[in-house]
Design a protein around this motif. Structure first.
Motif, PDB file in Angstrom:
ATOM      1  N   SER A 102      -3.212   2.292   1.989  1.00 63.33           N
ATOM      2  CA  SER A 102      -1.975   2.656   2.634  1.00 63.33           C
ATOM      3  C   SER A 102      -2.501   3.593   3.972  1.00 63.33           C
ATOM      4  CB  SER A 102      -1.622   3.830   1.485  1.00 63.33           C
ATOM      5  OG  SER A 102      -0.895   3.109   0.154  1.00 63.33           O
TER       6      SER A 102
ATOM      7  N   ARG B 123      -4.595   2.750   6.189  1.00 65.73           N
ATOM      8  CA  ARG B 123      -4.142   1.733   7.538  1.00 65.73           C
ATOM      9  C   ARG B 123      -2.913   1.482   7.899  1.00 65.73           C
ATOM     10  NH1 ARG B 123      -6.544  -3.032   5.407  1.00 65.73           N
ATOM     11  NH2 ARG B 123      -4.323  -3.703   4.894  1.00 65.73           N
ATOM     12  N   ARG B 124      -2.015   1.330   6.945  1.00 67.32           N
ATOM     13  CA  ARG B 124      -0.562   1.062   7.192  1.00 67.32           C
ATOM     14  C   ARG B 124      -0.003   2.335   7.787  1.00 67.32           C
ATOM     15  NH1 ARG B 124       1.935   1.369   1.878  1.00 67.32           N
ATOM     16  NH2 ARG B 124       2.133   3.276   2.514  1.00 67.32           N
ATOM     17  N   ASP B 125      -0.201   3.398   7.248  1.00 73.52           N
ATOM     18  CA  ASP B 125       0.540   4.548   7.678  1.00 73.52           C
ATOM     19  C   ASP B 125      -0.149   5.043   9.283  1.00 73.52           C
ATOM     20  OD1 ASP B 125       1.925   4.483   5.470  1.00 73.52           O
ATOM     21  OD2 ASP B 125       0.778   6.143   4.733  1.00 73.52           O
TER      22      ASP B 125
ATOM     23  N   GLU C 121      -2.712  -7.084   8.565  1.00 73.24           N
ATOM     24  CA  GLU C 121      -2.742  -7.159   7.223  1.00 73.24           C
ATOM     25  C   GLU C 121      -3.538  -8.308   6.487  1.00 73.24           C
ATOM     26  OE1 GLU C 121      -1.112  -4.792   5.136  1.00 73.24           O
ATOM     27  OE2 GLU C 121      -1.276  -3.678   7.060  1.00 73.24           O
TER      28      GLU C 121
ATOM     29  N   CYS D 181     -10.858  -1.696   3.552  1.00 74.22           N
ATOM     30  CA  CYS D 181      -9.690  -1.264   4.741  1.00 74.22           C
ATOM     31  C   CYS D 181      -9.941  -1.943   5.938  1.00 74.22           C
ATOM     32  CB  CYS D 181      -9.835   0.152   4.998  1.00 74.22           C
ATOM     33  SG  CYS D 181      -9.330   1.375   3.576  1.00 74.22           S
TER      34      CYS D 181
END
Length: 375
Positions: free
Chosen positions: A165, A167-169, A176, A290
């Protein structure tokens, strides 16, 4: 020499997060570790650990803990599906260590033991908690938590796994993980007096087992599977038994015959990724899966996280500006992680394609040798 941080927050209580907590605490950093699972559980069966990964475990002071929960072996014996030996790949003494060979352990047991080490140290552990926001400031990062609290930290480390999360945020546009077209089956079986880790190469698959204690091994089977899917629990045993029918050596038949619904059979699709640098943004750093999630073909997934922790603590111990230390960390880790991710992916391709067993064993032997170099 003074290190550039006094406090660190680690997001994620898996192998990478716990390793970073231990390594940073030992160089004098005030560490807080948060884990979203209130029970701090680790799923999975066994794991194989390479000699170089064992070196990192030793550097973290965890070798006695590992040996209490696993065992060592000195070679990987590679066979064809009929049981004819293709190659024995020795696990030599690891430079900079007293370790000879690799190892195997039950993942939940080693994770639990590592958690006990973390709790025994001056590390603040908060379970059932995650972050809600991270604001990077000039002097510190401000973090708010899901329990309504907030705090400041000199460094925030995202160690929340392949589907991170953090990394995504906070790393927009970061790639991905991708499904590799292969899945892995695992189970726990009797040891049958096996000394070394053993591996059998089939037409489009690989079957192997690694000792994890005096009495048990864990079995793994990599299967070409075009689509990513979940296997219903009541289909795990019959499907795995059907897959193992290709392997006809006496020991593989004995192993197949011992499988039952209580053999802790698991199936997981394999995914991987290597995030391009930079792995940090201001005071926020990503480590472990990550940024370099690998398939298990080279027994180095968890080990790469252990190594990240050792290298990060080493670079920060050299002093200087924080950003310089993070830059040195990622550059020191890049090529080694790239090699593991790329070579693991190629091994999976060979298995899916029914490619050359000689190429497969050569890649494994050469990579194991290359990993003996210092981290």
């Amino acid at each position: 020499m003074s290190i550039p941080i006094k406090s660190a927050l680690i997001i994620g209580g898996g192998f990478s997060g716990m390793s970073a907590a231990i390594a940073l605490s030992r160089i004098g950093v005030e560490v807080t570790l948060i884990e979203i699972d209130p029970n701090w559980r680790t799923d999975g069966a066994g794991i194989t650990v390479s000699g170089p990964s064992m070196r990192a475990i030793e550097a973290l002071g965890l070798l006695p803990v590992f040996l209490q929960n696993g065992c060592l072996h000195e070679a990987l014996d590679v066979f064809d599906a009929k049981g004819d030996l293709l190659k024995q790949i020795p696990m030599p003494k690891v430079p900079g260590s007293d370790i000879v060979g690799g190892g195997g352990t039950m993942r939940p047991a080693f994770a639990k033991a590592m958690g006990e080490v973390v709790r025994s140290m001056d590390i603040s552990v908060k379970l059932g908690v995650t972050y809600t926001s991270i604001s990077d400031g000039e002097d510190q990062a401000r973090v708010t938590f899901s329990d309504g609290s907030d705090d400041n930290f000199d460094l925030v480390i995202g160690a929340d796994g392949v589907f991170s999360s953090v990394r995504r945020d906070y790393f927009p546009g970061a790639q991905e993980p991708k499904y590799t077209g292969q899945g892995v089956w695992r189970a726990v079986i009797p040891r049958f007096g096996v000394k070394n880790s053993m591996q059998y190469l089939g037409k489009n698959s690989k079957f192997g087992f690694t000792p994890v204690s005096e009495d048990e091994m864990y079995l793994y089977y990599t299967q070409a599977r075009p689509t990513k899917e979940r296997i219903p629990d009541d289909q795990l045993l019959p499907q795995l038994n059907a897959l193992l029918a290709e392997y006809t050596s006496p020991i593989t038949r004995d192993i197949s015959a011992t499988l039952t619904d209580s053999s802790q059979i698991l199936y997981r699709p394999l995914e991987g990724m290597l995030m391009p640098r930079p792995w940090y943004r201001g005071r926020l750093l990503l480590i472990g899966d990550c940024v370099h999630a690998t398939t298990p073909h080279l027994a180095s997934g968890a080990g790469m996280g252990h190594e990240d922790a050792v290298v990060l603590a080493d670079e920060l111990s050299k002093g200087g500006e924080l950003i310089s230390g993070l830059e040195r960390f990622q550059n020191r880790r890049w090529e080694r992680c790239r090699m593991i991710v790329a070579n693991s992916h190629r091994l999976g391709e060979i298995e899916i394609e029914g490619g050359s067993p000689q190429e497969h064993t050569q890649i494994m032997a050469l990579t194991i040798s290359a990993l003996l170099a210092p981290v």
